[in-house]
Design a protein around this motif. Structure first.
Motif, PDB file in Angstrom:
ATOM      1  N   GLY A 114      36.053  26.883  50.203  1.00  0.00           N
ATOM      2  CA  GLY A 114      37.196  25.983  50.201  1.00  0.00           C
ATOM      3  C   GLY A 114      38.220  26.409  51.219  1.00  0.00           C
ATOM      4  O   GLY A 114      37.887  26.976  52.262  1.00  0.00           O
ATOM      5  N   VAL A 115      39.482  26.148  50.905  1.00  0.00           N
ATOM      6  CA  VAL A 115      40.596  26.445  51.804  1.00  0.00           C
ATOM      7  C   VAL A 115      41.559  27.380  51.080  1.00  0.00           C
ATOM      8  O   VAL A 115      42.027  27.068  49.976  1.00  0.00           O
ATOM      9  CB  VAL A 115      41.321  25.158  52.230  1.00  0.00           C
ATOM     10  N   VAL A 116      41.853  28.514  51.704  1.00  0.00           N
ATOM     11  CA  VAL A 116      42.776  29.482  51.117  1.00  0.00           C
ATOM     12  C   VAL A 116      44.201  28.988  51.292  1.00  0.00           C
ATOM     13  O   VAL A 116      44.618  28.621  52.392  1.00  0.00           O
ATOM     14  CB  VAL A 116      42.608  30.866  51.770  1.00  0.00           C
ATOM     15  N   GLY A 117      44.963  28.992  50.200  1.00  0.00           N
ATOM     16  CA  GLY A 117      46.356  28.577  50.265  1.00  0.00           C
ATOM     17  C   GLY A 117      47.304  29.745  50.426  1.00  0.00           C
ATOM     18  O   GLY A 117      48.182  29.754  51.273  1.00  0.00           O
ATOM     19  N   SER A 118      47.146  30.780  49.610  1.00  0.00           N
ATOM     20  CA  SER A 118      47.975  31.980  49.683  1.00  0.00           C
ATOM     21  C   SER A 118      47.221  33.098  48.996  1.00  0.00           C
ATOM     22  O   SER A 118      46.313  32.863  48.199  1.00  0.00           O
ATOM     23  CB  SER A 118      49.333  31.753  49.025  1.00  0.00           C
ATOM     24  N   MET A 119      47.609  34.342  49.302  1.00  0.00           N
ATOM     25  CA  MET A 119      46.959  35.474  48.659  1.00  0.00           C
ATOM     26  C   MET A 119      47.880  36.687  48.692  1.00  0.00           C
ATOM     27  O   MET A 119      48.826  36.749  49.482  1.00  0.00           O
ATOM     28  CB  MET A 119      45.613  35.790  49.319  1.00  0.00           C
ATOM     29  N   GLY A 120      47.603  37.661  47.804  1.00  0.00           N
ATOM     30  CA  GLY A 120      48.429  38.850  47.739  1.00  0.00           C
ATOM     31  C   GLY A 120      47.797  39.917  46.873  1.00  0.00           C
ATOM     32  O   GLY A 120      47.134  39.617  45.876  1.00  0.00           O
ATOM     33  N   PHE A 121      48.006  41.181  47.263  1.00  0.00           N
ATOM     34  CA  PHE A 121      47.484  42.313  46.509  1.00  0.00           C
ATOM     35  C   PHE A 121      48.360  42.606  45.293  1.00  0.00           C
ATOM     36  O   PHE A 121      49.582  42.412  45.327  1.00  0.00           O
ATOM     37  CB  PHE A 121      47.440  43.563  47.385  1.00  0.00           C
ATOM     38  N   SER A 122      47.733  43.115  44.243  1.00  0.00           N
ATOM     39  CA  SER A 122      48.485  43.622  43.108  1.00  0.00           C
ATOM     40  C   SER A 122      49.290  44.835  43.558  1.00  0.00           C
ATOM     41  O   SER A 122      48.995  45.447  44.588  1.00  0.00           O
ATOM     42  CB  SER A 122      47.527  44.003  41.970  1.00  0.00           C
ATOM     43  N   PRO A 123      50.327  45.223  42.819  1.00  0.00           N
ATOM     44  CA  PRO A 123      51.163  46.357  43.241  1.00  0.00           C
ATOM     45  C   PRO A 123      50.383  47.640  43.507  1.00  0.00           C
ATOM     46  O   PRO A 123      50.750  48.420  44.390  1.00  0.00           O
ATOM     47  CB  PRO A 123      52.142  46.515  42.077  1.00  0.00           C
ATOM     48  N   ASP A 124      49.292  47.882  42.763  1.00  0.00           N
ATOM     49  CA  ASP A 124      48.499  49.096  42.985  1.00  0.00           C
ATOM     50  C   ASP A 124      47.428  48.914  44.050  1.00  0.00           C
ATOM     51  O   ASP A 124      46.688  49.859  44.368  1.00  0.00           O
ATOM     52  CB  ASP A 124      47.865  49.584  41.681  1.00  0.00           C
ATOM     53  N   GLY A 125      47.324  47.715  44.625  1.00  0.00           N
ATOM     54  CA  GLY A 125      46.379  47.461  45.698  1.00  0.00           C
ATOM     55  C   GLY A 125      44.931  47.336  45.275  1.00  0.00           C
ATOM     56  O   GLY A 125      44.039  47.226  46.126  1.00  0.00           O
ATOM     57  N   LYS A 126      44.651  47.326  43.970  1.00  0.00           N
ATOM     58  CA  LYS A 126      43.270  47.316  43.495  1.00  0.00           C
ATOM     59  C   LYS A 126      42.699  45.913  43.316  1.00  0.00           C
ATOM     60  O   LYS A 126      41.487  45.747  43.176  1.00  0.00           O
ATOM     61  CB  LYS A 126      43.173  48.084  42.174  1.00  0.00           C
ATOM     62  N   ARG A 127      43.550  44.902  43.285  1.00  0.00           N
ATOM     63  CA  ARG A 127      43.089  43.525  43.094  1.00  0.00           C
ATOM     64  C   ARG A 127      43.751  42.608  44.112  1.00  0.00           C
ATOM     65  O   ARG A 127      44.859  42.881  44.593  1.00  0.00           O
ATOM     66  CB  ARG A 127      43.404  43.045  41.677  1.00  0.00           C
ATOM     67  N   LEU A 128      43.068  41.532  44.414  1.00  0.00           N
ATOM     68  CA  LEU A 128      43.565  40.541  45.366  1.00  0.00           C
ATOM     69  C   LEU A 128      43.539  39.168  44.707  1.00  0.00           C
ATOM     70  O   LEU A 128      42.487  38.718  44.228  1.00  0.00           O
ATOM     71  CB  LEU A 128      42.699  40.522  46.631  1.00  0.00           C
ATOM     72  N   ALA A 129      44.703  38.510  44.665  1.00  0.00           N
ATOM     73  CA  ALA A 129      44.792  37.147  44.132  1.00  0.00           C
ATOM     74  C   ALA A 129      44.741  36.159  45.291  1.00  0.00           C
ATOM     75  O   ALA A 129      45.383  36.373  46.326  1.00  0.00           O
ATOM     76  CB  ALA A 129      46.075  36.967  43.340  1.00  0.00           C
ATOM     77  N   ILE A 130      43.972  35.096  45.111  1.00  0.00           N
ATOM     78  CA  ILE A 130      43.789  34.110  46.178  1.00  0.00           C
ATOM     79  C   ILE A 130      43.840  32.706  45.585  1.00  0.00           C
ATOM     80  O   ILE A 130      43.192  32.427  44.572  1.00  0.00           O
ATOM     81  CB  ILE A 130      42.421  34.279  46.885  1.00  0.00           C
TER      82      ILE A 130
ATOM     83  N   GLY B 201      43.523  23.098  43.731  1.00  0.00           N
ATOM     84  CA  GLY B 201      43.769  24.499  43.987  1.00  0.00           C
ATOM     85  C   GLY B 201      43.906  25.295  42.705  1.00  0.00           C
ATOM     86  O   GLY B 201      44.597  24.879  41.773  1.00  0.00           O
ATOM     87  N   ASP B 202      43.267  26.463  42.661  1.00  0.00           N
ATOM     88  CA  ASP B 202      43.389  27.377  41.537  1.00  0.00           C
ATOM     89  C   ASP B 202      43.419  28.800  42.054  1.00  0.00           C
ATOM     90  O   ASP B 202      43.120  29.070  43.214  1.00  0.00           O
ATOM     91  CB  ASP B 202      42.237  27.186  40.538  1.00  0.00           C
ATOM     92  N   VAL B 203      43.779  29.733  41.170  1.00  0.00           N
ATOM     93  CA  VAL B 203      43.944  31.128  41.557  1.00  0.00           C
ATOM     94  C   VAL B 203      42.763  31.949  41.043  1.00  0.00           C
ATOM     95  O   VAL B 203      42.404  31.884  39.867  1.00  0.00           O
ATOM     96  CB  VAL B 203      45.262  31.711  41.011  1.00  0.00           C
ATOM     97  N   PHE B 204      42.178  32.713  41.957  1.00  0.00           N
ATOM     98  CA  PHE B 204      41.091  33.630  41.651  1.00  0.00           C
ATOM     99  C   PHE B 204      41.560  35.048  41.963  1.00  0.00           C
ATOM    100  O   PHE B 204      42.321  35.261  42.897  1.00  0.00           O
ATOM    101  CB  PHE B 204      39.850  33.298  42.475  1.00  0.00           C
ATOM    102  N   VAL B 205      41.100  36.012  41.187  1.00  0.00           N
ATOM    103  CA  VAL B 205      41.476  37.413  41.399  1.00  0.00           C
ATOM    104  C   VAL B 205      40.210  38.232  41.594  1.00  0.00           C
ATOM    105  O   VAL B 205      39.301  38.204  40.752  1.00  0.00           O
ATOM    106  CB  VAL B 205      42.306  37.966  40.225  1.00  0.00           C
ATOM    107  N   ALA B 206      40.161  38.960  42.721  1.00  0.00           N
ATOM    108  CA  ALA B 206      39.001  39.786  43.057  1.00  0.00           C
ATOM    109  C   ALA B 206      39.332  41.257  42.867  1.00  0.00           C
ATOM    110  O   ALA B 206      40.409  41.724  43.275  1.00  0.00           O
ATOM    111  CB  ALA B 206      38.579  39.529  44.502  1.00  0.00           C
ATOM    112  N   ASP B 207      38.427  41.995  42.248  1.00  0.00           N
ATOM    113  CA  ASP B 207      38.547  43.440  42.142  1.00  0.00           C
ATOM    114  C   ASP B 207      38.029  44.045  43.448  1.00  0.00           C
ATOM    115  O   ASP B 207      36.877  43.821  43.828  1.00  0.00           O
ATOM    116  CB  ASP B 207      37.733  43.951  40.954  1.00  0.00           C
TER     117      ASP B 207
END
Length: 667
Positions: free
Chosen positions: A347-363, A372-378
């Protein structure tokens, strides 16, 4: 000579700002009179509708389902990383919500009457404070607000008069950097201050132009700043917040696009995006002292478009735009080696950002057939979890039209072959016979139509039975810096010719009806619609102009002052006599006598970009010619409609208009 004299007379009266006189001055070219037009005017709350018929109840009931489709956009993480902040709409407009676990409840935390689409928590452990931004009535004079979730207290930090946005927290969470036009309502300056001192803050530096903060250094002593001039020309600066100095990075580079992500962990470098090494924006690491750049995405023949850096600076996630679709990579900043990327929906990425500890990425990811929905990758395991599931008004997504990428030849050549223009085609499922065609043209023009979810396109395909073509004509981003400049200045109408070539292409398709084609577009796309009507009127059934430019000279002279110098590199400087003459010559208002097919014009009264006068002068011109023109005006909107009730009336007016000029659905 007669045309030149007419344009000179038109220009004189337009500079005086009197639309009625403009019509009278250009009267020799008219066929018809304004008195012959009977305007049926209806006021519904904050809306003014002219010549718009009552909506078909059955069609309105169907549309409500599409209007109730919502999406979720990622805005940030909570301070402790236990939840995410999203924007979504449950009432009239988008608001901020908290989601505390995958597929958890969406807890609304802002309740403004205007949409809120941006917010960020203070990055301090245990903090429940955040800053968010909103404007009033679509004016785009954004204000910063502070919200304490523990006490429920919310207060405005800025002056309520200037334009304020682009804020970010320092690493320590004691200050924010933000932009404001408070100094002169023209230049966009960068400020740094504690939240309680925002109102009295002094700019980091007073310079002419448009600037924005990008990132603090790890120790918060320096601030990376960007200056935007045009899509192909931008600069980078470093502000030393202790010394009070601002230094331009690589001043020897002029005609390149430069932006940045942040500082390297040791503070000796900057992660940059630039097109200096080729056609596309690459990700690289700039050595501040030496000036050299090490590129890390040179193998990708596409623009790197969205980049985020973990709080400790150890990992970068970046998305690149592959023909409209998004792909993501992860980079270890110490070794500059790529890590395995998460397997995400196409699809098309709208926005993304790392968790404060840098271990996860929300997209945030949007797909042609899913909002559009939010997915979180470990990051370590690669596991991806969906955190939000947005509703689509009870509709069956299996019936939605998919986005097919097509290319069609236009009038000029590249390397001895016809230049090909990319476009996305949405075709109704199980369609039979020749389909009416709606050509939807994006604004910008430095923008790109992407295969993301559009409830409007799905409504047109499923309920109006139309094929929807969404072209990326020359001047669009995403296809290289040469392509994006092909419509600048005196080459403006070359992009209009690309629409003519698309009309030619439609005529060659056995399933598309060349006699039932409509144009729809907003902002610059509205200009393209109006220009398309002046060039291809006889081949079109009609058109919908949404907050469009009708005269480049009056537009440049009346758009908000902070925007003028940002638009002149693209459209041309109307203060130059030769360019002024050219802009008048190609403006739809000058050529409105060529428009004889029906038009729907949509406008927000508070639009700071394309003022209301642009809509009403072309509306008056068409009606004076005896043309059929509908008009929708929202008194509480700006550059596009953001309130649900207004969107309903606007979209129903469009649907009734398109059904009138294209006919009933037959699929």
């Amino acid at each position: 000579m007669e045309l030149e004299q007419d344009m000179l007379r038109l220009n004189t009266v337009l500079r005086a700002g009197v639309c009625a006189l403009a019509i009278a001055a250009f009267a020799p070219a008219f066929t018809g009179t304004a008195s012959a037009q009977q305007v049926e005017r209806v006021e519904k709350g904050n809306l003014v509708l002219e010549n718009v018929p009552a909506a078909d109840p059955e069609l309105a009931d169907k549309f409500r389902a599409y209007l109730n489709a919502r999406s979720a956009g990622f805005a940030g993480w909570t301070a402790d990383g236990s939840g995410i902040l999203i924007t979504t709409r449950f009432g009239e407009v988008n608001q901020l919500h908290l989601v505390r676990q995958p597929m958890g409840a969406r807890e609304q935390i802002t309740f403004a009457e205007e949409p809120i689409t941006n917010g960020e928590f203070r990055p301090v452990a245990g903090s429940n404070e955040l800053i968010y931004v909103w404007d009033k009535g679509g004016s785009e004079y954004y204000q910063l607000f502070h919200l304490d979730l523990d006490s429920g207290d919310s207060r405005m930090l800025t002056d309520g008069k200037s334009r304020n946005q682009s804020f970010l927290w320092s690493h320590k969470g004691d200050r924010i950097a933000f932009t404001s036009t408070r100094r002169n309502d023209r230049d966009t300056d960068v400020y740094v201050a504690a939240p309680e001192q925002v109102a009295s803050a002094r700019p980091v530096a007073e310079m002419e132009g448009s600037y924005s903060p990008i990132a603090f250094s790890q120790d918060d002593s320096r601030l990376l700043i960007g200056q935007y001039i045009s899509v192909t020309r931008s600069f980078l600066y470093i502000a030393d917040l202790k010394a009070g100095t601002v230094t331009k990075l690589r001043p020897e580079l002029d005609n390149v696009s430069q932006s940045a992500v942040g500082f390297t962990p040791d503070g000796k470098g900057v992660f940059i995006l630039s097109d200096e090494a080729g056609e596309f924006r690459r990700l690289g690491v700039l050595d501040i002292a030496g000036g050299g750049v090490r590129w890390v995405s040179e193998d990708i023949p596409w623009d790197v478009e969205d980049v985020t850096l973990s709080k400790d600076g150890s990992t970068i996630a970046y998305a690149f735009n592959e023909g409209g679709w998004s792909s993501i990579r992860l980079l270890d900043t110490a070794s500059l080696q790529h890590k395995p990327a998460p397997d995400l929906p196409k699809g098309v990425v709208g926005s993304m950002g790392f968790s404060p500890d840098g271990k996860r990425l929300a997209i945030s990811i949007s797909q042609p057939t899913a909002p559009g929905d939010v997915f979180v990758a470990d990051i370590a395991s690669g596991e991806v979890k969906q955190w939000t599931k947005s509703e689509v008004g009870g509709l069956n997504t299996e019936t939605f039209a998919t986005a097919e990428l097509i290319e069609y030849p236009t009038f000029d050549q590249v390397d001895g072959k016809p230049r090909m223009i990319p476009s996305f085609l949405y075709t109704p499922r199980n369609a039979q016979g020749k389909l009416p065609v709606i050509i939807s043209i994006h604004g910008g023009p430095e923008a790109q139509s992407r295969p993301s979810f559009s409830s409007t396109y799905q409504f047109w395909a499923n309920e109006l039975g139309a094929a929807v073509l969404v072209p990326n004509v020359r001047g669009s981003t995403g296809y290289g810096k040469t392509y994006v400049t092909l419509d600048n200045g005196f080459k403006r109408e070359d992009s209009v010719k690309d629409i003519g070539a698309l009309i030619d292409w439609v005529a060659t398709q056995p399933n598309l009806d060349k006699d039932r084609i409509a144009l729809v577009g907003g902002s610059y796309g509205g200009y393209m619609v109006l220009a398309g009507m002046t060039h291809y009127n006889d081949r079109l059934a009609g058109a919908v102009d949404i907050v469009g430019i009708s005269n480049f000279v009056t537009f440049l002279e009346s758009t908000k002052e902070y925007r003028r110098d940002l638009r002149r590199p693209e459209y041309g400087d109307e203060r130059d006599p030769a360019m002024r003459e050219h802009l008048l010559k190609i403006s739809p208002l000058t050529n409105a006598h060529k428009i004889t097919k029906p038009m729907l014009i949509v406008q927000g009264a508070n639009d700071p970009r394309v003022p209301r006068s642009e809509a009403e002068q072309i509306l008056a011109q068409i009606r004076a010619n005896g043309g059929d023109a509908w008009y929708v005006l929202a008194m509480d909107e700006g550059h596009g409609f953001r309130k649900k009730a207004n969107q309903f009336e606007d979209q129903m007016a469009r649907a009734m208009f398109l059904r009138k000029i294209l006919g009933q659905a037959t699929n």
